[in-house]
Design an enzyme around this catalytic site. Structure first.
Site, PDB file in Angstrom:
ATOM      1  N   HIS A 256      28.312  42.289  45.113  1.00 28.57           N
ATOM      2  CA  HIS A 256      27.548  43.532  45.078  1.00 28.57           C
ATOM      3  C   HIS A 256      26.162  43.164  44.545  1.00 28.57           C
ATOM      4  O   HIS A 256      26.060  42.520  43.484  1.00 28.57           O
ATOM      5  CB  HIS A 256      28.153  44.526  44.087  1.00 28.57           C
ATOM      6  CG  HIS A 256      29.518  45.030  44.427  1.00 28.57           C
ATOM      7  ND1 HIS A 256      29.718  46.259  45.017  1.00 28.57           N
ATOM      8  CD2 HIS A 256      30.747  44.491  44.245  1.00 28.57           C
ATOM      9  CE1 HIS A 256      31.022  46.463  45.172  1.00 28.57           C
ATOM     10  NE2 HIS A 256      31.674  45.408  44.713  1.00 28.57           N
TER      11      HIS A 256
ATOM     12  N   ASN B 175      33.536  41.761  41.536  1.00 25.50           N
ATOM     13  CA  ASN B 175      34.779  42.293  40.983  1.00 25.50           C
ATOM     14  C   ASN B 175      35.926  41.401  41.450  1.00 25.50           C
ATOM     15  O   ASN B 175      36.020  41.077  42.636  1.00 25.50           O
ATOM     16  CB  ASN B 175      34.999  43.730  41.464  1.00 25.50           C
ATOM     17  CG  ASN B 175      33.965  44.688  40.925  1.00 25.50           C
ATOM     18  OD1 ASN B 175      33.461  44.501  39.826  1.00 25.50           O
ATOM     19  ND2 ASN B 175      33.643  45.720  41.698  1.00 25.50           N
TER      20      ASN B 175
ATOM     21  N   ILE C 205      28.885  51.539  51.621  1.00 23.10           N
ATOM     22  CA  ILE C 205      29.087  52.895  52.153  1.00 23.10           C
ATOM     23  C   ILE C 205      29.044  53.943  51.041  1.00 23.10           C
ATOM     24  O   ILE C 205      28.791  55.119  51.310  1.00 23.10           O
ATOM     25  CB  ILE C 205      30.426  52.943  52.940  1.00 23.10           C
ATOM     26  CG1 ILE C 205      30.425  54.041  53.980  1.00 23.10           C
ATOM     27  CG2 ILE C 205      31.625  53.072  52.015  1.00 23.10           C
ATOM     28  CD1 ILE C 205      31.561  53.925  54.996  1.00 23.10           C
TER      29      ILE C 205
ATOM     30  N   HIS D 204      33.073  39.177  48.026  1.00 19.66           N
ATOM     31  CA  HIS D 204      31.808  39.876  48.266  1.00 19.66           C
ATOM     32  C   HIS D 204      31.029  39.991  46.969  1.00 19.66           C
ATOM     33  O   HIS D 204      31.588  40.242  45.910  1.00 19.66           O
ATOM     34  CB  HIS D 204      32.033  41.260  48.883  1.00 19.66           C
ATOM     35  CG  HIS D 204      32.973  42.145  48.115  1.00 19.66           C
ATOM     36  ND1 HIS D 204      34.338  42.027  48.216  1.00 19.66           N
ATOM     37  CD2 HIS D 204      32.750  43.155  47.243  1.00 19.66           C
ATOM     38  CE1 HIS D 204      34.911  42.932  47.438  1.00 19.66           C
ATOM     39  NE2 HIS D 204      33.978  43.631  46.835  1.00 19.66           N
TER      40      HIS D 204
ATOM     41  N   GLY E 297      38.451  46.442  39.395  1.00 19.96           N
ATOM     42  CA  GLY E 297      37.871  47.331  40.399  1.00 19.96           C
ATOM     43  C   GLY E 297      37.780  46.746  41.792  1.00 19.96           C
ATOM     44  O   GLY E 297      37.181  47.363  42.676  1.00 19.96           O
ATOM     45  N   GLN E 298      38.362  45.561  42.016  1.00 20.13           N
ATOM     46  CA  GLN E 298      38.302  45.009  43.378  1.00 20.13           C
ATOM     47  C   GLN E 298      39.239  45.794  44.287  1.00 20.13           C
ATOM     48  O   GLN E 298      40.423  45.986  43.967  1.00 20.13           O
ATOM     49  CB  GLN E 298      38.685  43.524  43.395  1.00 20.13           C
ATOM     50  CG  GLN E 298      38.422  42.883  44.762  1.00 20.13           C
ATOM     51  CD  GLN E 298      38.718  41.387  44.817  1.00 20.13           C
ATOM     52  OE1 GLN E 298      39.196  40.799  43.838  1.00 20.13           O
ATOM     53  NE2 GLN E 298      38.424  40.784  45.956  1.00 20.13           N
TER      54      GLN E 298
HETATM   55  P1  5GP Z   1      35.160  46.229  45.476  1.00 20.84           P
HETATM   56  O1  5GP Z   1      35.664  47.562  44.964  1.00 20.84           O
HETATM   57  O2  5GP Z   1      36.264  45.484  46.202  1.00 20.84           O
HETATM   58  O3  5GP Z   1      34.457  45.388  44.474  1.00 20.84           O
HETATM   59  O4  5GP Z   1      34.029  46.586  46.545  1.00 20.84           O
HETATM   60  C1  5GP Z   1      34.303  47.064  47.814  1.00 20.84           C
HETATM   61  C2  5GP Z   1      33.110  47.865  48.237  1.00 20.84           C
HETATM   62  O5  5GP Z   1      33.191  48.080  49.627  1.00 20.84           O
HETATM   63  C3  5GP Z   1      33.016  49.259  47.588  1.00 20.84           C
HETATM   64  O6  5GP Z   1      31.812  49.357  46.841  1.00 20.84           O
HETATM   65  C4  5GP Z   1      33.059  50.220  48.770  1.00 20.84           C
HETATM   66  O7  5GP Z   1      32.196  51.335  48.609  1.00 20.84           O
HETATM   67  C5  5GP Z   1      32.646  49.342  49.930  1.00 20.84           C
HETATM   68  N1  5GP Z   1      33.224  49.739  51.199  1.00 20.84           N
HETATM   69  C6  5GP Z   1      34.520  50.096  51.433  1.00 20.84           C
HETATM   70  N2  5GP Z   1      34.698  50.385  52.729  1.00 20.84           N
HETATM   71  C7  5GP Z   1      33.491  50.200  53.329  1.00 20.84           C
HETATM   72  C8  5GP Z   1      33.033  50.335  54.695  1.00 20.84           C
HETATM   73  O8  5GP Z   1      33.780  50.667  55.617  1.00 20.84           O
HETATM   74  N3  5GP Z   1      31.720  50.062  54.928  1.00 20.84           N
HETATM   75  C9  5GP Z   1      30.864  49.679  53.933  1.00 20.84           C
HETATM   76  N4  5GP Z   1      29.600  49.453  54.280  1.00 20.84           N
HETATM   77  N5  5GP Z   1      31.261  49.533  52.645  1.00 20.84           N
HETATM   78  C10 5GP Z   1      32.554  49.790  52.355  1.00 20.84           C
END
Ligand code: 5GP
Ligand code: ZN
Length: 119
Positions: A107, A92, A36, A105, A98-99
């Site tokens: 990236h 992450n 997003i 997941h 940064g998680q």
């Molecule tokens: P993290 O920060 O845990 O490594 O990655 C989580 C990712 O999820 C972030 O890059 C964030 O932009 C994405 N994200 C958070 N909420 C949503 C959502 O509701 N929809 C989508 N498509 N991505 C999301």
């Protein structure tokens, strides 16, 4: 039970279709959708359908599904034509890294130069 959907997990809700997402690819074990808040021209998240809090715990419990996540990530990079130049797969792990979502997941980032080391 390990791997079961968690009611309070954003990505479990995306897998279930409760929260909409721009889906890129689905397999029996994985779900891929656009981030997003993209950090590169191509930024896709590849997640296992099962719930584990991070990549390491997924790999320990379900190594085949962890491999599926990696295979799908590479397949998407090829489909989106960022593989020739080069792309990055990032997991992450932990808040300090940064998680923010505690459902494993990958990236998949590409379509621009990616600095090394990452910040
Ligand atoms: P993290 O920060 O845990 O490594 O990655 C989580 C990712 O999820 C972030 O890059 C964030 O932009 C994405 N994200 C958070 N909420 C949503 C959502 O509701 N929809 C989508 N498509 N991505 C999301
Ligand atoms: Zn989850």
């Amino acid at each position: 039970m390990a791997g079961e959907p968690q009611a309070d997990c954003l990505f479990c809700k995306i897998v279930a279709g409760i929260i909409p997402a721009t889906v890129v690819q689905e397999t029996e074990t994985t779900f891929a959708f656009r981030d997003i808040n993209p950090q590169a021209p191509m930024h896709v998240l590849v997640i296992p359908r099962v719930h584990y809090p991070d990549a390491g715990s997924l790999a320990a419990a379900e190594p085949t599904i962890a491999a599926d996540v990696l295979s799908v990530a590479a397949q998407i990079a090829a489909d989106e034509k960022v593989d020739d130049y080069g792309y990055r797969i990032v997991f992450n792990t932990g808040t300090g890294a940064g998680q923010t979502v505690f459902h494993a997941h990958a990236h998949v980032l590409g379509g621009r130069g990616l600095e090394w080391p990452p910040g």
